[in-house]
Each structure stands twice: as C-alpha cells, then as structure tokens.
Design an enzyme around this catalytic site. Structure first.
Site, PDB file in Angstrom:
ATOM      1  N   SER A  32      24.925  22.604   4.773  1.00 19.15           N
ATOM      2  CA  SER A  32      24.341  22.509   4.093  1.00 19.15           C
ATOM      3  C   SER A  32      22.587  22.884   4.353  1.00 19.15           C
ATOM      4  CB  SER A  32      24.114  20.765   3.138  1.00 19.15           C
ATOM      5  OG  SER A  32      25.396  21.068   1.906  1.00 19.15           O
ATOM      6  N   HIS A  63      24.106  27.060   0.208  1.00 21.93           N
ATOM      7  CA  HIS A  63      24.861  27.844   0.801  1.00 21.93           C
ATOM      8  C   HIS A  63      24.924  29.155   0.702  1.00 21.93           C
ATOM      9  CE1 HIS A  63      27.574  24.853   2.302  1.00 21.93           C
ATOM     10  NE2 HIS A  63      26.265  23.654   1.605  1.00 21.93           N
ATOM     11  N   HIS A  85      33.337  23.617  -2.225  1.00 22.76           N
ATOM     12  CA  HIS A  85      33.567  22.252  -1.960  1.00 22.76           C
ATOM     13  C   HIS A  85      34.645  21.827  -2.386  1.00 22.76           C
ATOM     14  CE1 HIS A  85      29.578  22.780   0.081  1.00 22.76           C
ATOM     15  NE2 HIS A  85      29.381  21.420   0.742  1.00 22.76           N
ATOM     16  N   TYR A  87      34.146  19.264  -5.023  1.00 24.32           N
ATOM     17  CA  TYR A  87      33.274  19.360  -5.504  1.00 24.32           C
ATOM     18  C   TYR A  87      33.246  20.372  -6.339  1.00 24.32           C
ATOM     19  CZ  TYR A  87      29.047  19.993  -2.918  1.00 24.32           C
ATOM     20  OH  TYR A  87      28.161  20.482  -2.741  1.00 24.32           O
ATOM     21  N   ALA A 115      25.488  18.776   7.053  1.00 27.67           N
ATOM     22  CA  ALA A 115      25.105  17.866   7.074  1.00 27.67           C
ATOM     23  C   ALA A 115      25.296  16.505   6.240  1.00 27.67           C
ATOM     24  CB  ALA A 115      24.176  17.962   5.099  1.00 27.67           C
ATOM     25  N   MET A 213      30.706  14.895   1.999  1.00 23.96           N
ATOM     26  CA  MET A 213      31.706  15.936   0.865  1.00 23.96           C
ATOM     27  C   MET A 213      32.255  17.216   1.624  1.00 23.96           C
ATOM     28  SD  MET A 213      29.020  15.062  -1.917  1.00 23.96           S
ATOM     29  CE  MET A 213      27.726  13.716  -1.872  1.00 23.96           C
ATOM     30  N   ASN A 237      20.204  12.345   5.229  1.00 21.41           N
ATOM     31  CA  ASN A 237      19.616  11.163   5.174  1.00 21.41           C
ATOM     32  C   ASN A 237      20.367  10.007   5.886  1.00 21.41           C
ATOM     33  OD1 ASN A 237      21.352  12.296   3.403  1.00 21.41           O
ATOM     34  ND2 ASN A 237      21.915  10.823   3.324  1.00 21.41           N
ATOM     35  N   HIS A 249      19.536  15.996  -2.785  1.00 23.61           N
ATOM     36  CA  HIS A 249      19.913  17.669  -2.249  1.00 23.61           C
ATOM     37  C   HIS A 249      18.894  17.438  -1.949  1.00 23.61           C
ATOM     38  CE1 HIS A 249      22.622  20.764  -1.762  1.00 23.61           C
ATOM     39  NE2 HIS A 249      21.843  21.210  -2.228  1.00 23.61           N
TER      40      HIS A 249
HETATM   41  N1  HPA Z   1      26.522  10.754   1.241  1.00 24.00           N
HETATM   42  C1  HPA Z   1      27.372  12.092   1.331  1.00 24.00           C
HETATM   43  N2  HPA Z   1      27.537  13.535   1.714  1.00 24.00           N
HETATM   44  C2  HPA Z   1      26.104  13.582   1.925  1.00 24.00           C
HETATM   45  C3  HPA Z   1      25.158  12.829   2.545  1.00 24.00           C
HETATM   46  C4  HPA Z   1      25.128  11.694   1.856  1.00 24.00           C
HETATM   47  O1  HPA Z   1      24.417  10.285   1.948  1.00 24.00           O
HETATM   48  N3  HPA Z   1      24.226  13.138   3.403  1.00 24.00           N
HETATM   49  C5  HPA Z   1      24.747  14.852   3.069  1.00 24.00           C
HETATM   50  N4  HPA Z   1      25.664  14.734   1.938  1.00 24.00           N
END
Ligand code: HPA
Length: 276
Positions: A32, A63, A85, A87, A115, A213, A237, A249
């Site tokens: 990402s 993406h 993904h 999800y 990410a 993820m 983050n 996001h």
């Molecule tokens: N949690 C899960 N997946 C992520 C995060 C997070 O804080 N940041 C980027 N992908």
C-alpha cells in the site's frame, strides 16, 4: 481448459513470458502506497492484472494492479504493483496466485513489501523494517485444503521463512544508502478493521513488533515452492493505542508515499547484490 491451480498458474506464466522477453529471477511485490517503485524500472513493460489469465483484481485504493517487468541496474525483475488481500474477500489461492505465477515464471528470490502498524514503541512512523519472522494470525493458510504436489510438499520447514542471507544483503544495501534498517516480527491479521488497543497489547506480549494484513500467505506459498523471501515493512503508523491519533487508510497511503523513494533507493542497491 485449465482446471487445477498448477495449470492456471502455468497459463498465466506462459502469457507473461510471451509479453516480455526478460526472464526475471527476482520478484518484488509492492504494498500500500509503495507502488511508485515500479516507475523506476528500465526497459519496462507493464501488464494490467486484468489481461493476465486468472489473475485476481485489487479493489483497494493505493493499489494499481499491474505487473511490471523491467530491469533494476541491468538485473531483470518482475514487479507486482499492487496485490490482493484476504479482507477483500479473496481466497488463499487467489491471494497467493501471483506469487505462484512468479515462481512458475522462474523467480527464485522474492521481495515482499507492505504497510504495517508499529507495535514496538522503538519503531517510528516512516521507518523501513526487515521482517525477521512472522506470526500467522490471519486464520488462513494457502497450503491447507488443496494438495497439488507440483508446488511442493504439504509439510515444509518454516524455521527460516525470511532468508537470513537476504536480510544481510538488505542491511548492506541500507548502509550504502545511509539509513538504518530495523528488524522485527510481523503479525498478520485478516482485517480490514484496524486493531483495538487490547489486541495490540496482546500481540506485543506474543512477541510481535509489526502488524499488517498481507504478506504471510504469500511467504508461505513462496516457501512451499522453495523461493527465498525477503520481507520489508514500512511503518505507516504506530499501532492502535501506541500512538495517540486514530488510524486511517489515508495515513497509511500518505506515509507510504513519503517513504517510497527511500524504498526505491534501497532496492536500487539491493537488487544487484541479490543477483540476476
Ligand atoms: N494495522 C494493520 N494493518 C496495517 C496497519 C495497522 O495499524 N497499518 C498499515 N497496515
């Protein structure tokens, strides 16, 4: 007509081999916000995922969904600009389909980027971290269920899922690019909701430094095929309850964008060390 996963990945690999004359032994998956690295390739041809037989389509902003084949410092590489993904509703076979296709194309070394949220408070936003190991909490395993022996054994060793050799080379590339690469354990969750602070405290107690993820299913599929894996997380983050801000996001994409040049610089130095 292709019926098995082995036949479908074979058809996709054949299609790609007809599209480009380069025969990459190195694959790179961009996570990402990290897609711009693909723009640095020389002699590049881009194949939209939609053109490749049986390839899954990403539905996530950030993406872009192209396979770019080109060279980094004369070394041929196959770069996935975007991934799918679990999800998004994709099965394990779909999530790992591109990695299996890369393997069938002849890729022997794979760089998986993503990410991630920083759980270890010593990490900071925007840092690149080498994945030393993972904890699969996604509830999925791409090797469960179907048993197509052509991909490799059903039971296989995962004690060095992320190659120590490739991590050493990445550290060397990082030093020459003059930045420090941390190393950490990546825990994978299904998502797409971010974690609660209680979950993050639990993951910390389990030994995780990063949460995300993606990646682990791809690593498992690659290891089954005997492909050497390097994982690189971008801490987009700090994880829930570690930082003060609510997660979004947008922040993930923004931090990824700020770091992608650094990632490109790293790959520019690393890929020649990894060899053709
Ligand atoms: N949690 C899960 N997946 C992520 C995060 C997070 O804080 N940041 C980027 N992908």
């Amino acid at each position: 007509m292709e019926n098995t996963l082995f036949e479908k990945t074979g058809a996709a690999a054949e299609f790609i081999a007809e599209w480009s004359e380069l025969r990459p032994q190195i694959g790179i998956v961009l996570g990402s916000g990290l897609g711009a690295v693909a723009g640095q390739l020389k002699n590049a041809t881009a194949i939209p995922f939609a053109e490749i037989p049986y390839f899954p389509q990403s539905t996530v902003p950030g993406h872009s969904g192209r396979l770019v084949i080109g060279t980094i410092q004369t070394v041929p590489v196959a770069v996935m600009q975007g991934r799918v993904h679990a999800y998004e509703g994709y099965s394990s076979d779909e999530v790992t389909f591109p990695v299996r296709v890369l393997g069938r194309l002849g890729v022997r070394r794979l760089v998986l980027t993503n990410a991630a949220g920083g759980i270890n408070p010593a990490l900071r936003q925007g840092q690149l971290v080498l994945i030393a190991d993972h904890i699969n909490l996604s509830g999925r395993n791409p090797v469960a269920g179907q048993q197509e022996e052509q991909f490799g054994p059903r039971f296989f060793d995962m004690s060095e899922a992320y190659s120590a050799r490739l991590r050493r080379l990445a550290q060397e590339a990082g030093r020459s690019a003059k930045f420090e690469l941390a190393e950490g354990v990546y825990i994978s969750v299904l998502g797409p909701s971010f974690e609660t602070p209680a979950e993050i405290r639990a993951f910390r107690a389990m030994g995780a430094d990063l949460v995300g993820m993606s990646t682990v299913q791809e690593t498992i599929a690659a290891r089954q095929m005997g492909i050497e894996v390097l994982g690189i997380s971008c801490v987009t983050n700090m994880a829930a309850g570690i930082g003060k801000e609510p997660l979004s996001h947008e922040e993930v994409i923004e931090t990824g964008r700020a770091v992608e040049r650094q990632l490109a610089g790293l790959l520019d130095r690393l890929v020649p060390l990894m060899g053709g």
